[in-house]
Motif scaffolding. Structure first.
Motif, PDB file in Angstrom:
ATOM      1  N   LEU A  93       0.130  66.943  70.444  1.00 39.50           N
ATOM      2  CA  LEU A  93       1.086  67.129  71.534  1.00 39.50           C
ATOM      3  C   LEU A  93       0.373  67.437  72.846  1.00 39.50           C
ATOM      4  O   LEU A  93       0.810  66.998  73.913  1.00 39.50           O
ATOM      5  N   GLN A  94      -0.715  68.197  72.772  1.00 42.94           N
ATOM      6  CA  GLN A  94      -1.498  68.459  73.974  1.00 42.94           C
ATOM      7  C   GLN A  94      -2.046  67.163  74.563  1.00 42.94           C
ATOM      8  O   GLN A  94      -2.021  66.949  75.783  1.00 42.94           O
ATOM      9  N   ILE A  95      -2.539  66.291  73.688  1.00 43.71           N
ATOM     10  CA  ILE A  95      -3.086  65.014  74.159  1.00 43.71           C
ATOM     11  C   ILE A  95      -1.982  64.142  74.745  1.00 43.71           C
ATOM     12  O   ILE A  95      -2.129  63.567  75.828  1.00 43.71           O
ATOM     13  N   PHE A  96      -0.854  64.046  74.030  1.00 49.09           N
ATOM     14  CA  PHE A  96       0.254  63.224  74.516  1.00 49.09           C
ATOM     15  C   PHE A  96       0.790  63.778  75.832  1.00 49.09           C
ATOM     16  O   PHE A  96       1.048  63.023  76.781  1.00 49.09           O
ATOM     17  N   GLY A  97       0.952  65.109  75.907  1.00 44.76           N
ATOM     18  CA  GLY A  97       1.446  65.716  77.137  1.00 44.76           C
ATOM     19  C   GLY A  97       0.536  65.465  78.316  1.00 44.76           C
ATOM     20  O   GLY A  97       1.002  65.272  79.444  1.00 44.76           O
ATOM     21  N   TYR A  98      -0.765  65.455  78.062  1.00 43.43           N
ATOM     22  CA  TYR A  98      -1.722  65.195  79.137  1.00 43.43           C
ATOM     23  C   TYR A  98      -1.474  63.830  79.764  1.00 43.43           C
ATOM     24  O   TYR A  98      -1.446  63.683  80.993  1.00 43.43           O
TER      25      TYR A  98
ATOM     26  N   PRO B  73      -1.571  70.569  83.147  1.00 46.43           N
ATOM     27  CA  PRO B  73      -1.660  71.780  82.316  1.00 46.43           C
ATOM     28  C   PRO B  73      -1.997  71.511  80.856  1.00 46.43           C
ATOM     29  O   PRO B  73      -2.206  72.462  80.085  1.00 46.43           O
ATOM     30  N   PHE B  74      -2.045  70.251  80.459  1.00 46.17           N
ATOM     31  CA  PHE B  74      -2.264  69.915  79.048  1.00 46.17           C
ATOM     32  C   PHE B  74      -3.746  69.645  78.795  1.00 46.17           C
ATOM     33  O   PHE B  74      -4.165  68.528  78.521  1.00 46.17           O
ATOM     34  N   THR B  75      -4.530  70.699  78.894  1.00 44.62           N
ATOM     35  CA  THR B  75      -5.984  70.545  78.779  1.00 44.62           C
ATOM     36  C   THR B  75      -6.546  71.193  77.513  1.00 44.62           C
ATOM     37  O   THR B  75      -7.745  71.107  77.265  1.00 44.62           O
ATOM     38  N   GLU B  76      -5.703  71.858  76.736  1.00 42.11           N
ATOM     39  CA  GLU B  76      -6.196  72.554  75.541  1.00 42.11           C
ATOM     40  C   GLU B  76      -6.539  71.553  74.439  1.00 42.11           C
ATOM     41  O   GLU B  76      -5.721  70.736  74.051  1.00 42.11           O
ATOM     42  N   ARG B  77      -7.769  71.655  73.938  1.00 43.86           N
ATOM     43  CA  ARG B  77      -8.163  70.876  72.766  1.00 43.86           C
ATOM     44  C   ARG B  77      -8.697  71.790  71.670  1.00 43.86           C
ATOM     45  O   ARG B  77      -9.107  71.319  70.620  1.00 43.86           O
ATOM     46  N   GLY B  78      -8.696  73.084  71.977  1.00 40.07           N
ATOM     47  CA  GLY B  78      -9.198  74.047  71.009  1.00 40.07           C
ATOM     48  C   GLY B  78      -8.175  75.134  70.742  1.00 40.07           C
ATOM     49  O   GLY B  78      -6.974  74.894  70.714  1.00 40.07           O
TER      50      GLY B  78
ATOM     51  N   LEU C 207       6.424  55.881  80.259  1.00 42.13           N
ATOM     52  CA  LEU C 207       6.305  56.330  78.872  1.00 42.13           C
ATOM     53  C   LEU C 207       5.448  55.359  78.069  1.00 42.13           C
ATOM     54  O   LEU C 207       4.623  55.775  77.250  1.00 42.13           O
ATOM     55  N   THR C 208       5.610  54.077  78.329  1.00 40.54           N
ATOM     56  CA  THR C 208       4.821  53.066  77.620  1.00 40.54           C
ATOM     57  C   THR C 208       3.332  53.244  77.899  1.00 40.54           C
ATOM     58  O   THR C 208       2.496  53.170  76.987  1.00 40.54           O
ATOM     59  N   GLU C 209       3.003  53.491  79.157  1.00 39.03           N
ATOM     60  CA  GLU C 209       1.600  53.692  79.537  1.00 39.03           C
ATOM     61  C   GLU C 209       1.061  54.974  78.917  1.00 39.03           C
ATOM     62  O   GLU C 209      -0.094  55.020  78.459  1.00 39.03           O
ATOM     63  N   ALA C 210       1.874  56.018  78.891  1.00 41.37           N
ATOM     64  CA  ALA C 210       1.436  57.276  78.294  1.00 41.37           C
ATOM     65  C   ALA C 210       1.130  57.097  76.812  1.00 41.37           C
ATOM     66  O   ALA C 210       0.131  57.628  76.301  1.00 41.37           O
ATOM     67  N   ILE C 211       1.975  56.359  76.116  1.00 36.30           N
ATOM     68  CA  ILE C 211       1.753  56.111  74.685  1.00 36.30           C
ATOM     69  C   ILE C 211       0.453  55.337  74.487  1.00 36.30           C
ATOM     70  O   ILE C 211      -0.343  55.637  73.588  1.00 36.30           O
ATOM     71  N   ARG C 212       0.218  54.339  75.332  1.00 32.83           N
ATOM     72  CA  ARG C 212      -1.007  53.534  75.210  1.00 32.83           C
ATOM     73  C   ARG C 212      -2.242  54.401  75.404  1.00 32.83           C
ATOM     74  O   ARG C 212      -3.198  54.345  74.621  1.00 32.83           O
ATOM     75  N   ARG C 213      -2.236  55.235  76.450  1.00 35.43           N
ATOM     76  CA  ARG C 213      -3.385  56.085  76.730  1.00 35.43           C
ATOM     77  C   ARG C 213      -3.591  57.118  75.615  1.00 35.43           C
ATOM     78  O   ARG C 213      -4.725  57.412  75.226  1.00 35.43           O
ATOM     79  N   TYR C 214      -2.495  57.656  75.121  1.00 28.56           N
ATOM     80  CA  TYR C 214      -2.558  58.636  74.037  1.00 28.56           C
ATOM     81  C   TYR C 214      -3.201  58.016  72.798  1.00 28.56           C
ATOM     82  O   TYR C 214      -4.101  58.607  72.185  1.00 28.56           O
ATOM     83  N   GLN C 215      -2.760  56.823  72.445  1.00 29.51           N
ATOM     84  CA  GLN C 215      -3.293  56.171  71.248  1.00 29.51           C
ATOM     85  C   GLN C 215      -4.765  55.830  71.413  1.00 29.51           C
ATOM     86  O   GLN C 215      -5.541  55.912  70.448  1.00 29.51           O
ATOM     87  N   GLU C 216      -5.166  55.475  72.615  1.00 31.58           N
ATOM     88  CA  GLU C 216      -6.581  55.187  72.867  1.00 31.58           C
ATOM     89  C   GLU C 216      -7.433  56.447  72.711  1.00 31.58           C
ATOM     90  O   GLU C 216      -8.504  56.408  72.101  1.00 31.58           O
TER      91      GLU C 216
ATOM     92  N   LEU D 140       6.079  71.150  75.440  1.00 28.49           N
ATOM     93  CA  LEU D 140       5.917  70.216  76.552  1.00 28.49           C
ATOM     94  C   LEU D 140       6.472  70.786  77.853  1.00 28.49           C
ATOM     95  O   LEU D 140       5.800  70.796  78.888  1.00 28.49           O
ATOM     96  N   ASN D 141       7.712  71.264  77.817  1.00 31.97           N
ATOM     97  CA  ASN D 141       8.320  71.759  79.048  1.00 31.97           C
ATOM     98  C   ASN D 141       7.827  73.157  79.403  1.00 31.97           C
ATOM     99  O   ASN D 141       7.820  73.521  80.585  1.00 31.97           O
ATOM    100  N   GLY D 142       7.412  73.935  78.390  1.00 33.19           N
ATOM    101  CA  GLY D 142       6.846  75.246  78.686  1.00 33.19           C
ATOM    102  C   GLY D 142       5.581  75.154  79.513  1.00 33.19           C
ATOM    103  O   GLY D 142       5.309  76.016  80.361  1.00 33.19           O
ATOM    104  N   LEU D 143       4.794  74.103  79.279  1.00 37.83           N
ATOM    105  CA  LEU D 143       3.589  73.876  80.073  1.00 37.83           C
ATOM    106  C   LEU D 143       3.863  73.006  81.294  1.00 37.83           C
ATOM    107  O   LEU D 143       3.258  73.190  82.360  1.00 37.83           O
ATOM    108  N   GLY D 144       4.785  72.035  81.146  1.00 40.23           N
ATOM    109  CA  GLY D 144       5.014  71.090  82.227  1.00 40.23           C
ATOM    110  C   GLY D 144       5.822  71.636  83.382  1.00 40.23           C
ATOM    111  O   GLY D 144       5.505  71.374  84.554  1.00 40.23           O
ATOM    112  N   GLN D 145       6.871  72.400  83.109  1.00 41.18           N
ATOM    113  CA  GLN D 145       7.770  72.871  84.172  1.00 41.18           C
ATOM    114  C   GLN D 145       7.077  73.726  85.233  1.00 41.18           C
ATOM    115  O   GLN D 145       7.309  73.523  86.429  1.00 41.18           O
TER     116      GLN D 145
END
Length: 310
Positions: A215-220, A6-11, A228-237, A185-190
Motif C-alpha cells: 500500500l505504501q508503494i501504491f500510494g506513492y 508522504p508514502f515513503t515508508e519501505r521499512g 489511476l491507470t498510470e499509477a497501477i503501471r508504475r506500482y507494478q513496475e 491512504l487518506n491518513g497519509l494523503g490528506q
C-alpha cells in the motif's frame, strides 16, 4: 510548493502518527498486557509485525499507565543469551550480566518486552527459555514476540520447550481490510493535500490485497499522478523490481538449517570413526576427518553469515 510525497515508508513504522489500522489487534493485545499476559504475533513478511511492535512500545504506557514500561528489542541483532540479558538490562536502566540480575531488575515493576525476529532465538538454550518463562510468571514481566512461524512450530525445531510457548496467546497478523487500507491512504494523503476517492481506494486494495508495505508503494505512485491507470503501471513496475520470493530463507532460518547439517555431519563422522576403529579401516578414518572438517567449516560460515546479516 507541492507537498512532498508522504508514502515513503519501505521499512518499519515507528511514528504512531503514521501508523493506521490494526485497532482490533491492538485492543486484543493490550487487554492481555493489562493482565501481564504474554502475546505471540505471527505473520508473513511485510505484514507489519515489526511496525506493530514499535507502536505497542511507543504507545503502551499511554494506554496502560505510566506504571507499565515498554521496551523494543530486535533479536536479529542479539546472538546469545548474554547479548539478550545485556540488552534487556540496558533497556531497563539496570546493571548486571545474568538472568538473576534481570529478575532483580523487574522486581516491583511491570516490564513489557517487545521481541522482534523471534526466529533468531534459535541460538538460545532451553535453560534460557525456562528462565524466561519463570520470569514471565511473576507478574512483573510480559512478552510480546513477533515471528513468521508459530511458536509451537519453532519448538519442533528445538528452539523452545512447550512450557515456554504455552504462556502465549497467539494473534495471527494478516493484511489490512479495505476500510483500513483507505484509512492508511487518506491518513497519509490528506495532510499532504491529496484525498483518495472510493474508486482509488478500491483499486489500491485490489492491487495490493491490503498488504501495508505494498500500500505504501501504491500510494506513492497514486499520490504522484492523477491517472489511476498510470499509477497501477508504475506500482507494478516497482513491485517487479523487488526480489520478493516468498520462500527465500531469512538469515536466522538459514543458520538453523546449517546447524542441523553440521550436527548430522558430526554424528556421521563419529559413527564412521567408530566402525573404522573396530574394523581397522584406514580409509574410513580419513572420511571421518573430512566430515568433521566440513562440519567445522559450516559452523564458521554460519557465524560469518549471521554477523553479515547484522
Amino acid at each position: 510548493m507541492d507537498a512532498p510525497n508522504p508514502f515513503t515508508e519501505r521499512g518499519v513504522i515507528k511514528d504512531p502518527k503514521r501508523f493506521f489500522g490494526r485497532k482490533r489487534e491492538l485492543k486484543q493485545i493490550f487487554e492481555r498486557l493489562a493482565a501481564m499476559q504474554s502475546v505471540s504475533i505471527v505473520g508473513e513478511r511485510r505484514t507489519g509485525k515489526s511496525s506493530l511492535l514499535e507502536i505497542i512500545a511507543a504507545t503502551g504506557s499511554d494506554r496502560l499507565g505510566n506504571d507499565s514500561e515498554f521496551h523494543y528489542i530486535d533479536l536479529e541483532r542479539v546472538e546469545s543469551t548474554e547479548d539478550f540479558v545485556a540488552r534487556a538490562l540496558d533497556a531497563l536502566a539496570a546493571e548486571g550480566q545474568t538472568l538473576r540480575d534481570l529478575e532483580r531488575a523487574i522486581e516491583q515493576r511491570k516490564a513489557i518486552l517487545c521481541l522482534d525476529e523471534f526466529e533468531q532465538s534459535g541460538d538460545f538454550s532451553k535453560e534460557f527459555f525456562g528462565a524466561l518463562r519463570s520470569l514471565a510468571s511473576t507478574g512483573h514481566l510480559a512478552l510480546v514476540v513477533a515471528s513468521q512461524s508459530k511458536l509451537a512450530d519453532l519448538a519442533s525445531e528445538g528452539i523452545t520447550t512447550s512450557p515456554f510457548f504455552n504462556i502465549f496467546t497467539t494473534l495471527h497478523l494478516g493484511d489490512l481490510t479495505e476500510e483500513e487500507s483507505g484509512e492508511l491512504l487518506n491518513g497519509l494523503g490528506q495532510p499532504a493535500g491529496r484525498e483518495f476517492s472510493p474508486d482509488e481506494v478500491r483499486a489500491a486494495y485490489r492491487e495490493t490485497g491490503g498488504n501495508p508495505w505494498r500500500l505504501q508503494i501504491f500510494g506513492y505512485h497514486l499520490f504522484g499522478t492523477n491517472s489511476l491507470t498510470e499509477a497501477i503501471r508504475r506500482y507494478q513496475e516497482e513491485l517487479a523490481s523487488y526480489n520478493n520470493a516468498p520462500n527465500a530463507m531469512r538469515p536466522a532460518r538459514a543458520g538453523r538449517e546449517t546447524t542441523r547439517l553440521s550436527s548430522v555431519l558430526l554424528v556421521a563422522a563419529a559413527l564412521i570413526g567408530f566402525i573404522s576403529m573396530v574394523f581397522n579401516f584406514g580409509a574410513g578414518m580419513l572420511l571421518m576427518l573430512a566430515l568433521t572438517l566440513a562440519s567445522f567449516l559450516l559452523e564458521g560460515w554460519r557465524g560469518l553469515r549471521q554477523r553479515g546479516a547484522n
